[in-house]
Design an enzyme around this catalytic site. Structure first.
Site, PDB file in Angstrom:
ATOM      1  CB  CYS A 139      -0.947  -0.009   1.190  1.00 32.67           C
ATOM      2  SG  CYS A 139      -0.268  -0.750   2.685  1.00 32.67           S
ATOM      3  CB  CYS A 140       2.468   3.092   2.495  1.00 34.99           C
ATOM      4  SG  CYS A 140       3.022   1.852   3.693  1.00 34.99           S
ATOM      5  CB  CYS A 149       0.087   3.965   5.058  1.00 32.63           C
ATOM      6  SG  CYS A 149      -0.668   2.507   4.313  1.00 32.63           S
ATOM      7  CG  LEU A 400      34.835 -14.809 -17.133  1.00 29.03           C
ATOM      8  CD1 LEU A 400      33.890 -14.165 -16.128  1.00 29.03           C
ATOM      9  CD2 LEU A 400      36.279 -14.549 -16.742  1.00 29.03           C
ATOM     10  N   GLY A 401      34.263 -19.132 -18.910  1.00 27.05           N
ATOM     11  CA  GLY A 401      33.924 -20.540 -18.730  1.00 27.05           C
ATOM     12  C   GLY A 401      32.484 -20.731 -19.116  1.00 27.05           C
ATOM     13  N   GLY A 403      28.727 -22.265 -17.708  1.00 20.71           N
ATOM     14  CA  GLY A 403      27.940 -22.786 -16.591  1.00 20.71           C
ATOM     15  C   GLY A 403      26.832 -23.670 -17.143  1.00 20.71           C
ATOM     16  CB  VAL A 407      29.395 -18.791 -23.292  1.00 23.06           C
ATOM     17  CG1 VAL A 407      30.575 -17.852 -23.171  1.00 23.06           C
ATOM     18  CG2 VAL A 407      29.728 -19.988 -24.166  1.00 23.06           C
ATOM     19  CE  LYS A 421      25.150 -16.493 -13.566  1.00 24.58           C
ATOM     20  NZ  LYS A 421      26.452 -16.950 -13.100  1.00 24.58           N
ATOM     21  CG  ASP A 514      24.084 -26.934  -7.143  1.00 26.10           C
ATOM     22  OD1 ASP A 514      24.876 -27.602  -6.444  1.00 26.10           O
ATOM     23  OD2 ASP A 514      24.034 -27.020  -8.384  1.00 26.10           O
TER      24      ASP A 514
HETATM   25  C1  L0Z Z   1      30.355 -18.419 -13.169  1.00 23.00           C
HETATM   26  C2  L0Z Z   1      29.898 -19.553 -13.865  1.00 23.00           C
HETATM   27  C3  L0Z Z   1      30.498 -19.889 -15.050  1.00 23.00           C
HETATM   28  O1  L0Z Z   1      27.186 -19.395 -14.416  1.00 23.00           O
HETATM   29  C4  L0Z Z   1      34.513 -16.793 -13.403  1.00 23.00           C
HETATM   30  C5  L0Z Z   1      33.351 -16.160 -12.953  1.00 23.00           C
HETATM   31  C6  L0Z Z   1      36.980 -16.267 -13.393  1.00 23.00           C
HETATM   32  C7  L0Z Z   1      37.350 -17.470 -13.976  1.00 23.00           C
HETATM   33  C8  L0Z Z   1      38.689 -17.682 -14.355  1.00 23.00           C
HETATM   34  C9  L0Z Z   1      39.634 -16.696 -14.127  1.00 23.00           C
HETATM   35  C10 L0Z Z   1      39.268 -15.503 -13.541  1.00 23.00           C
HETATM   36  C11 L0Z Z   1      37.938 -15.291 -13.163  1.00 23.00           C
HETATM   37  C12 L0Z Z   1      41.016 -16.899 -14.611  1.00 23.00           C
HETATM   38  C13 L0Z Z   1      41.839 -17.277 -12.322  1.00 23.00           C
HETATM   39  C14 L0Z Z   1      42.630 -18.401 -11.793  1.00 23.00           C
HETATM   40  C15 L0Z Z   1      44.830 -19.298 -11.683  1.00 23.00           C
HETATM   41  C16 L0Z Z   1      44.086 -18.297 -13.698  1.00 23.00           C
HETATM   42  C17 L0Z Z   1      43.346 -17.170 -14.240  1.00 23.00           C
HETATM   43  C18 L0Z Z   1      27.544 -20.242 -13.667  1.00 23.00           C
HETATM   44  C19 L0Z Z   1      26.539 -21.134 -13.015  1.00 23.00           C
HETATM   45  C20 L0Z Z   1      26.911 -22.036 -12.036  1.00 23.00           C
HETATM   46  C21 L0Z Z   1      25.953 -22.850 -11.414  1.00 23.00           C
HETATM   47  C22 L0Z Z   1      24.620 -22.779 -11.772  1.00 23.00           C
HETATM   48  C23 L0Z Z   1      24.251 -21.901 -12.751  1.00 23.00           C
HETATM   49  C24 L0Z Z   1      25.208 -21.073 -13.373  1.00 23.00           C
HETATM   50  C25 L0Z Z   1      23.591 -23.694 -11.085  1.00 23.00           C
HETATM   51  C26 L0Z Z   1      23.678 -23.553  -9.587  1.00 23.00           C
HETATM   52  C27 L0Z Z   1      22.203 -23.378 -11.490  1.00 23.00           C
HETATM   53  C28 L0Z Z   1      23.905 -25.126 -11.468  1.00 23.00           C
HETATM   54  N1  L0Z Z   1      28.846 -20.385 -13.356  1.00 23.00           N
HETATM   55  C29 L0Z Z   1      31.519 -19.123 -15.551  1.00 23.00           C
HETATM   56  C30 L0Z Z   1      31.980 -18.007 -14.898  1.00 23.00           C
HETATM   57  C31 L0Z Z   1      31.434 -17.627 -13.706  1.00 23.00           C
HETATM   58  C32 L0Z Z   1      29.679 -18.082 -11.875  1.00 23.00           C
HETATM   59  C33 L0Z Z   1      31.979 -16.417 -13.016  1.00 23.00           C
HETATM   60  C34 L0Z Z   1      33.802 -14.987 -12.321  1.00 23.00           C
HETATM   61  N2  L0Z Z   1      32.928 -14.097 -11.761  1.00 23.00           N
HETATM   62  C35 L0Z Z   1      31.621 -14.393 -11.840  1.00 23.00           C
HETATM   63  N3  L0Z Z   1      31.124 -15.503 -12.450  1.00 23.00           N
HETATM   64  C36 L0Z Z   1      35.596 -16.007 -13.059  1.00 23.00           C
HETATM   65  N4  L0Z Z   1      35.141 -14.922 -12.393  1.00 23.00           N
HETATM   66  O2  L0Z Z   1      41.227 -16.839 -15.758  1.00 23.00           O
HETATM   67  N5  L0Z Z   1      42.000 -17.129 -13.749  1.00 23.00           N
HETATM   68  N6  L0Z Z   1      43.999 -18.278 -12.246  1.00 23.00           N
END
Ligand code: L0Z
Length: 650
Positions: A139-140, A149, A400-401, A403, A407, A421, A514
């Site tokens: 409401c507020c 309120c 970065l990788g 998930g 990507v 993401k 998770d």
């Molecule tokens: C996340 C996910 C996937 O989305 C990654 C980050 C990061 C990586 C490597 C380096 C630097 C930073 C790097 C560091 C180490 C020795 C060499 C150089 C997901 C995800 C996960 C789980 C789920 C869903 C989605 C469920 C729970 C639903 C299953 N994962 C890729 C990247 C990231 C979280 C990510 C980051 N910051 C935020 N997110 C890095 N930094 O080159 N290095 N060194």
């Protein structure tokens, strides 16, 4: 059932909103059999046909201070009325929301209950015609503890015949024209057409406006037009604090805008926040980390004592005789603070000042605070009321990788580092997530990876979060094993940081689902943050969703999750125990190569993971506490936090 001497005045099936539910889960309504007696409103479970009913709760009518309709928009539901009750109107009140089955029932019950409470001495003058949704009144828009309120439409029997109600019942919740007493005048509406709300402490319905002055404890550089930059140590007047995370403020030059509430502190309770050497709740480990990196003789910080609230600890770096950090409890005697008998001062800043010129028994005299000490926290989202990010504002960088959803790339949003993401189509229930994202951006804690917002207007959608420069905790542990394995203080501090983030989620009644080392990230200054909380619910993947699926995190799952998929903060605690095991093994796979079915057998038969070689017995005892089969006896994250701190201090 109602006891024999209680006359039954009314009974009916109605639906009741469950109480004390998470501000983040959708509202939950349950069918209940309601019985009204002269002194109580009692409700029972049991279906419409069966005769057997069990009492689920009751309201003592003498404690009721308002009986009012609820506006339609609060729940998108008609015929809802509310009983507000409790001991003191402003602080301990509870609201029971009941949806009647017909307009007749709504009016009839309202009238009857009012006739029974009409002589209560605590009847309120104001109420909330909306509902508390996501920690905010619909409401507020006031926070949970905002003073109500809307003037009540009905106050007391007084000279009216008990039981008589207004001839025209307005179910919208708007003040009624026909009331026994004249209602208080409606307050003026503000620009948003919302009734203003008031902070607690002001008991009058629409009392005098109280100025709220705050001081910035960090610089803030806005990313959005309409937001106000903050300069450390400058004062601002708060114009609107209806929301938890973003307040409207005015600076000395009269400029106005929104700024993050966690970057300011009320002037009256500023305390030590204004000093660069004050680290607040930082732990012993964090203080050591910061001081050791600076390598400066006499570099010092003051932090809150982890064991005694209201007390402080001084941490000092010295190279003599060998590089080390020393920790001193600041003692107290009457209203004097001291480190050694020779120097006693009325305030901590005075004490620090004295010790800058005289070591007075310390290992060295105090020189300067660290240059890279307190880092500004993240903001809840990128701006006030904004979770939609324009993809053109994003500058995408390296990958970065990947998930569960595809990507993830490093990127820049204005000058801020972010992780993006890029959601592979068909991997997520997008609609539901986008709705939830609005709430999730409002979660803010040092040990949680901040969700900044989404780009949802184009496909693929992007999820934009905080970027952590050292990547996943699991890989970090594995890469740094040689360095970390014997350093159990540092390993326990990692666990504590995860625990702090999780204790915040638990308090917000938010379940991760998770939690594991792979889903935590490492940032600068040894900071560990929990990531991707709550996202598990939106994964579209049969292999991940069910406990039989190949991607289901069986090895982190509590027995009640394996058996009934019953997730809770307590099932997160079980997973936290496994995470502690991962930390103290520097990233080994729990249960080694054991197959999922064998893991389930082990867990069900009560076998637990073995003690990691370098794990102190006391820490292993904590892991085992997390693996308590009885959910009710399993500790909460708040409990775990206390236990870890106790070990750290020992
Ligand atoms: C996340 C996910 C996937 O989305 C990654 C980050 C990061 C990586 C490597 C380096 C630097 C930073 C790097 C560091 C180490 C020795 C060499 C150089 C997901 C995800 C996960 C789980 C789920 C869903 C989605 C469920 C729970 C639903 C299953 N994962 C890729 C990247 C990231 C979280 C990510 C980051 N910051 C935020 N997110 C890095 N930094 O080159 N290095 N060194």
């Amino acid at each position: 059932m109602a006891s024999r001497n209680e006359e039954v005045l009314r009974e009916a099936f109605m639906t009741k909103r469950s109480q004390n539910k998470s501000p983040f889960t959708p509202t939950n309504w349950k069918d209940r059999w309601f019985v009204l007696t002269p002194h109580n409103l009692i409700y029972y479970d049991g279906d419409r046909n069966s005769g057997r009913k069990r009492e689920k709760g009751r309201v003592d009518l003498s404690k009721v201070w308002a009986v009012e309709s609820v506006e339609y928009s609060a729940f998108q539901k008609d015929l809802v009325f509310q009983l507000v009750y409790g001991s003191t109107a402003d602080t301990e009140s509870v609201t029971l929301y009941i949806a009647a089955s017909s307009a007749h029932d709504h009016d009839d019950w309202l009238e009857h209950i009012r006739s029974l409470v009409g002589n209560n001495t605590n009847l309120a003058e104001v109420f909330h015609k909306g509902a508390l949704l996501r920690n905010q009144w619909s409401c507020c828009r006031g926070p949970k503890d905002a003073v109500a309120c809307t003037p009540v439409t009905w106050t007391r029997n007084n000279n009216a015949t008990p039981g008589m109600l207004c001839p025209e019942v307005d179910r919208s919740g708007r003040p009624r024209r026909y009331c026994y007493d004249q209602p208080s005048p409606s307050p003026p509406l503000n620009q948003d057409n919302m009734l203003p709300y008031q902070v607690p402490g002001v008991r009058t319905a629409f009392g005098p406006y109280r100025k709220k002055i705050v001081v910035a404890i960090y610089d803030y550089n806005p990313t959005e037009i309409g937001d106000l930059p903050l300069r450390k140590n400058e004062e601002y007047e708060v114009l609107q604090d209806a929301e938890e995370n973003w307040w409207r403020m005015r600076n000395r030059n009269g400029e106005e805008g929104y700024a993050p509430s966690n970057y300011v502190k009320e002037k009256a309770s500023l305390g030590l926040q204004q000093y660069d050497w004050y680290l607040g709740d930082a732990t012993r480990q964090r203080a050591e980390f910061i001081l050791k990196r600076e390598e400066k003789e006499g570099c010092f910080v003051v932090r809150n004592s982890t064991t005694t609230t209201g007390m402080y600890t001084l941490s000092v770096y010295s190279k003599q005789p060998t590089p080390q950090v020393k920790h001193y409890h600041i003692k107290r005697e009457g209203d004097l603070y001291y480190l050694s008998q020779s120097i006693k001062c009325r305030t901590i800043p005075d004490l620090i000042f004295k010790h800058k010129y005289n070591p007075g028994g310390l290992c060295t005299r105090l020189r300067s605070p660290p240059t890279h000490g307190r880092q500004p926290p993240t903001t809840a989202g990128i701006s006030h009321d904004k979770w939609e990010i324009d993809p053109n504002e994003l500058n995408l960088l390296e990958e970065l990788g990947s998930g569960q959803f595809g990507v993830v790339r490093h990127g820049k949003l204005k000058c801020m580092d972010v992780a993006v993401k890029m959601m592979k189509e068909g991997t997520m229930s997008e609609e539901a997530f986008i709705e939830e994202a609005k709430v999730m951006t409002q979660l803010q804690h040092t040990n949680l990876v901040q969700l900044y917002g989404v780009c949802s207007r184009h496909r693929p959608i992007y999820i934009v979060t905080e970027y952590l420069r050292y990547g996943s905790l699991l890989l970090y542990l594995r890469q740094k094993e040689k360095h970390l394995i014997t350093c159990s203080e540092q390993l326990l501090d990692m666990c504590l940081q995860v625990c702090e983030g999780m204790a915040y989620l638990e308090k917000q009644r938010f379940i991760h689902r998770d939690l594991a080392a792979r889903n935590c990230l490492v940032g600068s200054q040894g900071v560990i943050k929990v990531g991707d909380f709550g996202l598990a619910r939106y994964v579209v993947d049969d292999e991940y969703a069910g406990s039989g699926g190949a991607k289901f995190p069986i090895k982190w799952a509590a027995p009640e999750v394996l058996n009934y998929m019953r997730f809770s903060s307590k099932s997160d605690v079980w997973a936290f125990g496994v995470l502690m095991w991962e930390v103290f093994t520097c990233g080994r796979m729990p249960y080694g190569k054991l197959r999922n079915a064998e893991v389930v057998d082990r867990v069900q038969s009560g076998q637990v993971l073995e003690r990691p070689t370098y794990c102190p017995e006391t820490v292993y005892e904590l892991m085992k506490l997390c693996w308590t089969h009885d959910v009710d006896r399993r500790p909460s994250f708040a409990d775990m936090r206390c236990q870890i701190v106790e070990i750290q201090e020992a």
